[in-house]
Design an enzyme around this catalytic site. Sequence first.
Site, short mmCIF file in Angstrom:
data_model
loop_
_atom_site.label_atom_id
_atom_site.label_comp_id
_atom_site.label_asym_id
_atom_site.label_seq_id
_atom_site.Cartn_x
_atom_site.Cartn_y
_atom_site.Cartn_z
N GLY A 45 7.19 52.05 34.28
CA GLY A 45 6.21 52.73 33.44
C GLY A 45 5.16 51.74 32.96
O GLY A 45 5.38 50.52 33.02
N GLN A 50 -1.07 48.45 27.00
CA GLN A 50 -0.52 47.23 27.59
C GLN A 50 -1.53 46.46 28.43
O GLN A 50 -1.33 45.29 28.74
CB GLN A 50 0.71 47.55 28.45
N CYS A 94 10.59 45.64 28.69
CA CYS A 94 9.17 45.99 28.57
C CYS A 94 8.34 44.92 29.25
O CYS A 94 8.61 43.73 29.08
CB CYS A 94 8.79 46.10 27.09
N LEU A 95 7.36 45.35 30.01
CA LEU A 95 6.50 44.38 30.71
C LEU A 95 5.71 43.52 29.71
O LEU A 95 5.27 42.43 30.07
CB LEU A 95 5.55 45.11 31.67
N HIS A 136 9.57 55.63 25.73
CA HIS A 136 9.12 54.23 25.60
C HIS A 136 7.60 54.15 25.78
O HIS A 136 6.91 53.46 25.03
CB HIS A 136 9.88 53.40 26.64
N GLU A 137 7.07 54.88 26.77
CA GLU A 137 5.61 54.83 27.04
C GLU A 137 4.81 55.50 25.92
O GLU A 137 3.77 54.99 25.51
CB GLU A 137 5.30 55.48 28.39
N HIS A 140 4.34 53.32 23.05
CA HIS A 140 3.23 52.36 23.21
C HIS A 140 1.91 52.96 22.70
O HIS A 140 1.08 52.24 22.13
CB HIS A 140 3.05 51.96 24.68
O1 GNR Z 1 9.71 48.57 33.67
C1 GNR Z 1 10.21 48.99 32.62
N1 GNR Z 1 11.55 49.23 32.59
C2 GNR Z 1 12.16 49.91 31.55
C3 GNR Z 1 13.54 49.86 31.49
C4 GNR Z 1 14.21 50.54 30.49
C5 GNR Z 1 13.50 51.26 29.57
C6 GNR Z 1 12.14 51.31 29.60
C7 GNR Z 1 11.46 50.64 30.59
S1 GNR Z 1 9.73 50.71 30.66
C8 GNR Z 1 9.37 49.18 31.43
C9 GNR Z 1 7.90 49.06 31.73
C10 GNR Z 1 7.13 49.05 30.43
O2 GNR Z 1 7.06 48.10 29.69
N2 GNR Z 1 6.52 50.14 30.09
O3 GNR Z 1 5.85 50.23 28.94
NI NI Z 2 6.82 48.79 27.60
#
Ligand code: GNR
Ligand code: NI
Length: 176
Positions: A45, A50, A94-95, A136-137, A140
């Site tokens: 995601g 980001q 999270c990236l 999660h997205e 953000h």
């Molecule tokens: O790549 C991602 N893996 C992930 C693993 C578990 C829960 C959420 C994520 S999202 C993350 C990419 C990211 O930072 N998206 O905002």
């Molecule tokens: Ni993230």
Amino acid sequence: MKLPILIHPDPRLKKVADAVPDLSDEFRRLADDMLETMYDAPGIGLAAPQIGLSHRLIVMDCVKEEGAAPRPMAMFNPEIVASSDEKSVYEEGCLSIPETFADVTRPAEVTVRWMDRNGNPAEETFAGLWATCVQHEIDHLNGKLFIDYLSPLKRQLITRKMVKLKKERAREQERA
Ligand code: GNR
Ligand code: NI
């Protein structure tokens, strides 16, 4: 085009993003660039904040079976309209917080309403990894990171680690 991903701590990751008023080719191109950036990372995601853009736009693809068809999704102005009482725990990453993982508890299923890349309304109920990822997205877009669900102590340790990582990367950049 691949875009650089911001690393926490960064004030742009803490802002509430603005709604996308209506769809244009520019936004469609941005969604494609975000998908390219996400697949390249690799991640499941990515949210516009980001990459430093304060727009309510997320992309995701949580298909993880080897050889299965990909499902690239782009969601403009996504909104959670229903959440299950049942919870699920997932070890999130999270990236924008590289090399860091922690368990987060969230509703196991969520129904999300959004505008698709053609400007049409869409709605779907997500479960499993898709449900975790879409929450999660959307976090953000509201300036919230998964570490905000952890204790202040854990959050502080992770933030210090990221400050160090950013300094190291900046130094590497100088040498390059
Ligand atoms: O790549 C991602 N893996 C992930 C693993 C578990 C829960 C959420 C994520 S999202 C993350 C990419 C990211 O930072 N998206 O905002
Ligand atoms: Ni993230």
